[in-house]
Design an enzyme around this catalytic site. Sequence first.
Site, short mmCIF file in Angstrom:
data_model
loop_
_atom_site.label_atom_id
_atom_site.label_comp_id
_atom_site.label_asym_id
_atom_site.label_seq_id
_atom_site.Cartn_x
_atom_site.Cartn_y
_atom_site.Cartn_z
N CYS A 1 81.58 61.36 -2.32
CA CYS A 1 80.49 61.53 -1.36
C CYS A 1 79.94 60.13 -1.07
O CYS A 1 79.61 59.40 -2.01
CB CYS A 1 79.42 62.42 -1.99
SG CYS A 1 77.86 62.45 -1.07
N GLU B 1 81.25 72.36 7.12
CA GLU B 1 80.88 73.35 6.10
C GLU B 1 81.02 74.77 6.62
O GLU B 1 81.31 75.69 5.87
CB GLU B 1 79.42 73.14 5.65
CG GLU B 1 79.23 71.99 4.68
CD GLU B 1 79.95 72.18 3.34
OE1 GLU B 1 80.01 73.31 2.83
OE2 GLU B 1 80.45 71.17 2.81
N ASP C 1 81.04 66.28 -4.85
CA ASP C 1 80.47 66.10 -3.50
C ASP C 1 79.43 67.20 -3.32
O ASP C 1 79.29 68.08 -4.17
CB ASP C 1 81.58 66.22 -2.43
CG ASP C 1 81.03 66.10 -1.00
OD1 ASP C 1 80.24 65.18 -0.75
OD2 ASP C 1 81.39 66.93 -0.14
N SER C 2 78.76 67.16 -2.17
CA SER C 2 77.78 68.21 -1.89
C SER C 2 78.48 69.54 -1.53
O SER C 2 77.86 70.59 -1.65
CB SER C 2 76.89 67.78 -0.73
OG SER C 2 77.68 67.51 0.41
N CYS D 1 81.76 59.35 5.65
CA CYS D 1 81.30 60.60 5.03
C CYS D 1 82.57 61.39 4.74
O CYS D 1 83.46 61.45 5.61
CB CYS D 1 80.40 61.38 5.99
SG CYS D 1 80.03 63.07 5.43
N HIS E 1 83.16 64.40 4.62
CA HIS E 1 83.38 65.57 5.47
C HIS E 1 84.15 65.20 6.75
O HIS E 1 84.84 66.04 7.34
CB HIS E 1 82.04 66.21 5.89
CG HIS E 1 81.39 67.04 4.83
ND1 HIS E 1 80.80 66.49 3.70
CD2 HIS E 1 81.24 68.39 4.72
CE1 HIS E 1 80.31 67.47 2.96
NE2 HIS E 1 80.55 68.63 3.55
#
Length: 258
Positions: A70, A148, A7-8, A180, A182
Amino acid sequence: MKIGIFDSGIGGLTVFRQLMKKLPNNDYVYLGDTARLPYGIKSRKTVIEYSIKNTQFLINKGCDLIVIACNTASAFADDTLRKKFNVPIFNVIDSGVSAVKDSGIRNIGIIATPSTIDSKTYSNRLKKVKNIKKIISKQCPIFVPIVEEGLKSKGYIDQIINENLNIFKRNKIDGLILGCTHYPILKGKIKKFLGPNVKIFDSSVEIAKSIKIQLGLTKKNKSLKKEVYLTDGSKYFKTALRSMFNNVNFNVKIIDIR
Ligand code: DGL
């Protein structure tokens, strides 16, 4: 089996956590591309380029199965990765869409990054699902830095949730896809805002279920090694990792794959 996840940043940890719960007998390598985060506002070309580098890194680490944890990379790079690499590749969108299909839900909402929404991957696939009458998509890019940077408990988050999700109160839905990886970290607040009549589809839960079904019973690995790599230092990542994995101590290594 050695499962590679990318993932990012922190988002894919929601998938990693679910996979560890459902398939604990495997080795895992997690890659968070924190140097190039966020993915959700980048172009198809760029996300494909990053996803190829991430997958190559995981394969070089010996992974024999790749999980694109992701949604943005799943929307843009899944086809390319499948053509380019000779290992099974799973993406978070297929499992989310099939969970919605099985639920029989009629009015569905999708929240995701701008790139995922603009790709129309979810909406095009959901249009083909028989029961679906209404699809409402909403970009929520601000949810990514909230996660994040570990800001989910701040007082202003309720206001942000309200502004981003009130469209789903004005236009009634009975299900919402967290498009998403996240976003499951904000699931409690999202659920509270939308109330008990909206079923939440969490891509991290759905992908872990479908990988478990497809793999069946895997042989227990001897080592049960977990490796975590980031492409840049990230202030909050280690705290998130500890709190999501009940204080298990991971050795997080910073690497350069550019
Ligand atoms: N977690 C990712 C997703 O599911 C990307 C978030 C971002 O980097 O913008 O789309």
